[in-house]
Design a protein around this motif. Structure first.
Motif, PDB file in Angstrom:
ATOM      1  N   HIS A 147      30.027 -66.033 -37.882  1.00 16.14           N
ATOM      2  CA  HIS A 147      29.696 -66.078 -36.453  1.00 16.14           C
ATOM      3  C   HIS A 147      30.181 -64.808 -35.746  1.00 16.14           C
ATOM      4  O   HIS A 147      29.672 -64.457 -34.678  1.00 16.14           O
ATOM      5  CB  HIS A 147      30.291 -67.331 -35.796  1.00 16.14           C
ATOM      6  N   LEU A 148      31.146 -64.109 -36.363  1.00 15.12           N
ATOM      7  CA  LEU A 148      31.658 -62.869 -35.780  1.00 15.12           C
ATOM      8  C   LEU A 148      30.618 -61.752 -35.816  1.00 15.12           C
ATOM      9  O   LEU A 148      30.773 -60.733 -35.147  1.00 15.12           O
ATOM     10  CB  LEU A 148      32.920 -62.422 -36.523  1.00 15.12           C
ATOM     11  N   ARG A 149      29.550 -61.923 -36.585  1.00 14.70           N
ATOM     12  CA  ARG A 149      28.518 -60.891 -36.702  1.00 14.70           C
ATOM     13  C   ARG A 149      27.587 -60.851 -35.496  1.00 14.70           C
ATOM     14  O   ARG A 149      26.982 -59.809 -35.225  1.00 14.70           O
ATOM     15  CB  ARG A 149      27.670 -61.126 -37.957  1.00 14.70           C
ATOM     16  N   SER A 150      27.420 -61.986 -34.814  1.00 15.62           N
ATOM     17  CA  SER A 150      26.406 -62.003 -33.750  1.00 15.62           C
ATOM     18  C   SER A 150      26.596 -63.151 -32.782  1.00 15.62           C
ATOM     19  O   SER A 150      26.840 -64.290 -33.199  1.00 15.62           O
ATOM     20  CB  SER A 150      25.000 -62.102 -34.352  1.00 15.62           C
ATOM     21  N   ASP A 151      26.478 -62.849 -31.509  1.00 14.80           N
ATOM     22  CA  ASP A 151      26.329 -63.888 -30.496  1.00 14.80           C
ATOM     23  C   ASP A 151      24.914 -64.463 -30.624  1.00 14.80           C
ATOM     24  O   ASP A 151      24.082 -63.961 -31.383  1.00 14.80           O
ATOM     25  CB  ASP A 151      26.539 -63.269 -29.112  1.00 14.80           C
TER      26      ASP A 151
ATOM     27  N   HIS B  56      39.834 -64.137 -32.278  1.00 11.01           N
ATOM     28  CA  HIS B  56      39.520 -63.067 -33.229  1.00 11.01           C
ATOM     29  C   HIS B  56      40.134 -61.755 -32.794  1.00 11.01           C
ATOM     30  O   HIS B  56      40.107 -61.391 -31.618  1.00 11.01           O
ATOM     31  CB  HIS B  56      38.004 -62.907 -33.334  1.00 11.01           C
ATOM     32  N   ARG B  57      40.702 -61.031 -33.767  1.00 14.31           N
ATOM     33  CA  ARG B  57      41.220 -59.689 -33.526  1.00 14.31           C
ATOM     34  C   ARG B  57      40.325 -58.681 -34.240  1.00 14.31           C
ATOM     35  O   ARG B  57      39.971 -58.874 -35.404  1.00 14.31           O
ATOM     36  CB  ARG B  57      42.661 -59.559 -34.035  1.00 14.31           C
ATOM     37  N   GLU B  58      39.948 -57.642 -33.534  1.00  8.86           N
ATOM     38  CA  GLU B  58      39.072 -56.621 -34.086  1.00  8.86           C
ATOM     39  C   GLU B  58      39.640 -56.087 -35.398  1.00  8.86           C
ATOM     40  O   GLU B  58      40.838 -55.850 -35.534  1.00  8.86           O
ATOM     41  CB  GLU B  58      38.927 -55.471 -33.079  1.00  8.86           C
ATOM     42  N   GLY B  59      38.761 -55.914 -36.378  1.00  3.85           N
ATOM     43  CA  GLY B  59      39.191 -55.384 -37.664  1.00  3.85           C
ATOM     44  C   GLY B  59      39.599 -56.447 -38.665  1.00  3.85           C
ATOM     45  O   GLY B  59      39.973 -56.119 -39.792  1.00  3.85           O
ATOM     46  N   THR B  60      39.530 -57.720 -38.256  1.00  7.12           N
ATOM     47  CA  THR B  60      39.862 -58.813 -39.166  1.00  7.12           C
ATOM     48  C   THR B  60      38.623 -59.661 -39.415  1.00  7.12           C
ATOM     49  O   THR B  60      37.612 -59.535 -38.717  1.00  7.12           O
ATOM     50  CB  THR B  60      40.973 -59.713 -38.593  1.00  7.12           C
ATOM     51  N   TYR B  61      38.708 -60.537 -40.417  1.00  7.15           N
ATOM     52  CA  TYR B  61      37.603 -61.436 -40.744  1.00  7.15           C
ATOM     53  C   TYR B  61      37.988 -62.887 -40.491  1.00  7.15           C
ATOM     54  O   TYR B  61      37.577 -63.789 -41.215  1.00  7.15           O
ATOM     55  CB  TYR B  61      37.176 -61.251 -42.205  1.00  7.15           C
TER      56      TYR B  61
ATOM     57  N   VAL C  31      38.297 -66.793 -33.946  1.00  5.68           N
ATOM     58  CA  VAL C  31      37.063 -67.205 -33.280  1.00  5.68           C
ATOM     59  C   VAL C  31      36.729 -66.230 -32.156  1.00  5.68           C
ATOM     60  O   VAL C  31      37.600 -65.828 -31.384  1.00  5.68           O
ATOM     61  CB  VAL C  31      37.174 -68.651 -32.736  1.00  5.68           C
ATOM     62  N   ALA C  32      35.470 -65.838 -32.086  1.00  7.31           N
ATOM     63  CA  ALA C  32      35.013 -64.915 -31.048  1.00  7.31           C
ATOM     64  C   ALA C  32      34.976 -65.607 -29.695  1.00  7.31           C
ATOM     65  O   ALA C  32      34.621 -66.785 -29.594  1.00  7.31           O
ATOM     66  CB  ALA C  32      33.624 -64.394 -31.398  1.00  7.31           C
ATOM     67  N   ASP C  33      35.323 -64.868 -28.658  1.00  7.33           N
ATOM     68  CA  ASP C  33      35.301 -65.430 -27.306  1.00  7.33           C
ATOM     69  C   ASP C  33      33.919 -65.981 -26.960  1.00  7.33           C
ATOM     70  O   ASP C  33      33.797 -67.046 -26.345  1.00  7.33           O
ATOM     71  CB  ASP C  33      35.694 -64.361 -26.282  1.00  7.33           C
ATOM     72  N   TYR C  34      32.860 -65.255 -27.366  1.00  4.73           N
ATOM     73  CA  TYR C  34      31.515 -65.683 -26.988  1.00  4.73           C
ATOM     74  C   TYR C  34      31.122 -67.013 -27.637  1.00  4.73           C
ATOM     75  O   TYR C  34      30.266 -67.721 -27.122  1.00  4.73           O
ATOM     76  CB  TYR C  34      30.476 -64.608 -27.295  1.00  4.73           C
ATOM     77  N   ALA C  35      31.753 -67.362 -28.747  1.00  8.86           N
ATOM     78  CA  ALA C  35      31.420 -68.620 -29.420  1.00  8.86           C
ATOM     79  C   ALA C  35      32.011 -69.833 -28.703  1.00  8.86           C
ATOM     80  O   ALA C  35      31.584 -70.961 -28.963  1.00  8.86           O
ATOM     81  CB  ALA C  35      31.902 -68.587 -30.866  1.00  8.86           C
ATOM     82  N   LEU C  36      32.976 -69.609 -27.835  1.00  4.18           N
ATOM     83  CA  LEU C  36      33.594 -70.706 -27.084  1.00  4.18           C
ATOM     84  C   LEU C  36      33.226 -70.685 -25.611  1.00  4.18           C
ATOM     85  O   LEU C  36      33.767 -71.474 -24.824  1.00  4.18           O
ATOM     86  CB  LEU C  36      35.126 -70.635 -27.228  1.00  4.18           C
TER      87      LEU C  36
END
Length: 312
Positions: free
Chosen positions: A164-168, A282-287, A290-295
């Protein structure tokens, strides 16, 4: 302003679904697991059955589903297993499943999925990954809502992914009609949709006694990767090595089992979990995380309205 404390449990990335449900008595409880013929779906169904639940395996391939049911019966001794056909890309199949289902439902695990597939469209013209991973599950869950609302302590579990970190969710071009198709962006969008579904379903259904959460199961080698090239699998191996490594299917099913039936998460909803704990931002550079946009609640509400229109 209310501060929500991040929920943690005694379990981690190495815990299995059986570990999570050890000592949990699910006799008299009923569950549906989509995509339960193999992989983490099979292991989620096995763990629920092992704890005494009546489990329905909702599968596209009935022969594979029957083999899985026999395997679960042999390993758990629980005869309360049923296999029902379900094709998440076919509205008629979903309607038939809803017509067949009767009685209470305490856990609905939305697990089935397709990953990084070449561009294909459903009969309705929808992009396959979004249609399978999100829209089909949306139609199933909303169709089962009255049953869930009438069942004590009902839970819905939406299986997302670190992808999910790949795309909103791109609401103005969900089906790649205007932009070039990218299988990983399509997959990532569908997995973000799985999280947003949990956010909005929790908002709408909490007062009905239903809790809804999303999760990342972690990196597991299953049939889900059948569309990946050797290079793509190698890149996934590198990412897995940067974290806890590849999980077994039993470990991959642990967070699903936790959210479906563990008393440790009673009353908790609208959140995203990984490795049996609520995820950090989610922190940039990690895998991970959770992305802010997903919540985002506004995005979740918009997606719900669009999805309702698409599934009719």
């Amino acid at each position: 302003m209310t501060t929500i404390t991040r929920l943690t449990t005694p379990f981690d990335a190495r815990s299995t679904a059986a570990d999570v449900l050890a000592g949990v008595d699910l006799r008299g409880r009923r569950a549906i697991v989509t995509g339960a013929a193999s992989g983490i779906g099979l292991e989620t169904a096995r763990a629920l059955a092992g704890a005494g639940a009546e489990v329905t395996l909702a599968v596209r391939d009935q022969a594979a589903g029957q083999r899985a049911a026999r395997e679960i019966l042999e390993s758990t001794g629980n005869p309360w297993l049923r296999v029902l056909p379900l094709d998440l890309t076919e509205p008629r199949s979903i309607r038939t499943f809803l017509d067949i289902w009767s009685g209470p439902l305490h856990a609905l695990v939305l697990n089935a999925g397709v990953m990084a597939a070449p561009l294909r469209r459903t009969r309705q013209g929808y992009e396959l990954q979004f249609a399978t991973n999100h829209l089909g599950h949306f139609a199933l869950a909303t169709g089962l809502h009255p049953t869930l609302a009438g069942s004590e302590g009902a839970r819905v579990v939406s299986v997302s992914s670190t992808a999910h970190l790949r795309s909103d969710v791109v609401l103005d071009d969900l089906h790649f009609r205007a932009r070039p198709y990218d299988p990983w962006l399509a997959y990532g969008q569908s997995k973000t949709a799985n999280v947003l579904f949990a956010v909005e379903a929790q908002r709408r259904w909490a007062d009905h006694g239903i809790t809804v959460n999303a999760l990342n199961p972690g990196g597991i080698r299953t049939n889900l990767q059948r569309h990946l090239s050797t290079d793509e699998l190698a890149r996934m191996q590198v990412r897995a090595a940067e974290g806890p490594g590849w999980k077994t299917p039993q470990q991959g099913a642990a967070t699903s089992a936790l959210l479906a039936a563990s008393p440790l998460v009673d009353g908790v909803g609208g959140r995203y979990f990984e490795d049996c704990n609520e995820a950090e931002p989610h922190r940039e550079g990690t895998y991970s995380g959770v992305a802010d946009y997903a919540l985002d609640p506004e995005s979740a509400a918009r997606l719900w309205d669009v999805s309702r229109g698409l599934v009719g």
